[in-house]
Design a protein around this motif. Structure first.
Motif, PDB file in Angstrom:
ATOM      1  N   ALA A   1       0.811  -1.219   0.000  1.00  0.00           N
ATOM      2  CA  ALA A   1       0.000   0.000   0.000  1.00  0.00           C
ATOM      3  C   ALA A   1       0.844   1.269   0.000  1.00  0.00           C
ATOM      4  O   ALA A   1       0.502   2.245  -0.665  1.00  0.00           O
ATOM      5  CB  ALA A   1      -0.943  -0.011   1.204  1.00  0.00           C
ATOM      6  N   GLU A   2       1.964   1.258   0.715  1.00  0.00           N
ATOM      7  CA  GLU A   2       2.794   2.467   0.780  1.00  0.00           C
ATOM      8  C   GLU A   2       3.541   2.757  -0.524  1.00  0.00           C
ATOM      9  O   GLU A   2       4.096   3.839  -0.700  1.00  0.00           O
ATOM     10  CB  GLU A   2       3.778   2.399   1.957  1.00  0.00           C
TER      11      GLU A   2
ATOM     12  N   VAL B   1       2.630   3.651  -8.862  1.00  0.00           N
ATOM     13  CA  VAL B   1       2.051   2.922  -9.994  1.00  0.00           C
ATOM     14  C   VAL B   1       0.841   3.693 -10.515  1.00  0.00           C
ATOM     15  O   VAL B   1      -0.024   4.085  -9.740  1.00  0.00           O
ATOM     16  CB  VAL B   1       1.607   1.504  -9.561  1.00  0.00           C
ATOM     17  N   THR B   2       0.791   3.902 -11.842  1.00  0.00           N
ATOM     18  CA  THR B   2      -0.374   4.572 -12.424  1.00  0.00           C
ATOM     19  C   THR B   2      -0.824   3.857 -13.692  1.00  0.00           C
ATOM     20  O   THR B   2      -0.017   3.297 -14.424  1.00  0.00           O
ATOM     21  CB  THR B   2      -0.094   6.051 -12.770  1.00  0.00           C
ATOM     22  N   LEU B   3      -2.113   3.886 -13.919  1.00  0.00           N
ATOM     23  CA  LEU B   3      -2.732   3.402 -15.146  1.00  0.00           C
ATOM     24  C   LEU B   3      -3.444   4.593 -15.770  1.00  0.00           C
ATOM     25  O   LEU B   3      -4.399   5.108 -15.194  1.00  0.00           O
ATOM     26  CB  LEU B   3      -3.731   2.276 -14.844  1.00  0.00           C
TER      27      LEU B   3
ATOM     28  N   SER C   1      -3.687   6.163  -9.927  1.00  0.00           N
ATOM     29  CA  SER C   1      -3.160   5.088  -9.076  1.00  0.00           C
ATOM     30  C   SER C   1      -4.286   4.134  -8.693  1.00  0.00           C
ATOM     31  O   SER C   1      -5.319   4.568  -8.197  1.00  0.00           O
ATOM     32  CB  SER C   1      -2.546   5.659  -7.804  1.00  0.00           C
ATOM     33  N   PRO C   2      -4.093   2.826  -8.892  1.00  0.00           N
ATOM     34  CA  PRO C   2      -5.108   1.852  -8.478  1.00  0.00           C
ATOM     35  C   PRO C   2      -5.135   1.709  -6.964  1.00  0.00           C
ATOM     36  O   PRO C   2      -4.173   2.057  -6.280  1.00  0.00           O
ATOM     37  CB  PRO C   2      -4.652   0.562  -9.150  1.00  0.00           C
TER      38      PRO C   2
END
Length: 105
Positions: free
Chosen positions: A9-10, A15-17, A21-22
């Protein structure tokens, strides 16, 4: 999905789509490990796959099947172009989630 490691989680903010961020994302795994018959039919190549999830109540993203998505992920080196294969709705720890299956293009 519980059998595969998730990004902590931290570290999710890295990460991005398509710039979003999911709320949860797995590390990629071999397409051969997809056992759900409906999802297995959606596989388009022999590259790795992964799930990205968002809450069903307040989704932070929506993707269409077949949509090409730009991914930024410092934990994966398979590429940054992924294809959304489809969505699977499920319940985890009392929370309804939309899980999107992606495959590296």
């Amino acid at each position: 999905m519980n059998d595969f490691a998730s990004v902590p989680a931290e570290q999710l903010h890295q990460v991005t789509l398509d710039g979003i961020s999911p709320e949860s994302i797995n590390y990629s795994f071999s397409y051969k490990n997809v056992t759900n018959k409906k999802l297995k039919k959606l596989i388009v190549n022999e590259n790795n796959v992964f799930f990205a999830c968002t809450q069903a109540k307040k989704p932070v993203f929506r993707f269409a099947s077949g949509q090409r998505v730009h991914m930024v992920n410092p934990f994966e080196y398979a590429g940054n172009e992924v294809i959304c294969l489809g969505r699977m709705d499920f319940l985890m720890r009392g929370i309804h989630l939309h899980g999107y299956l992606f495959q590296f293009a």
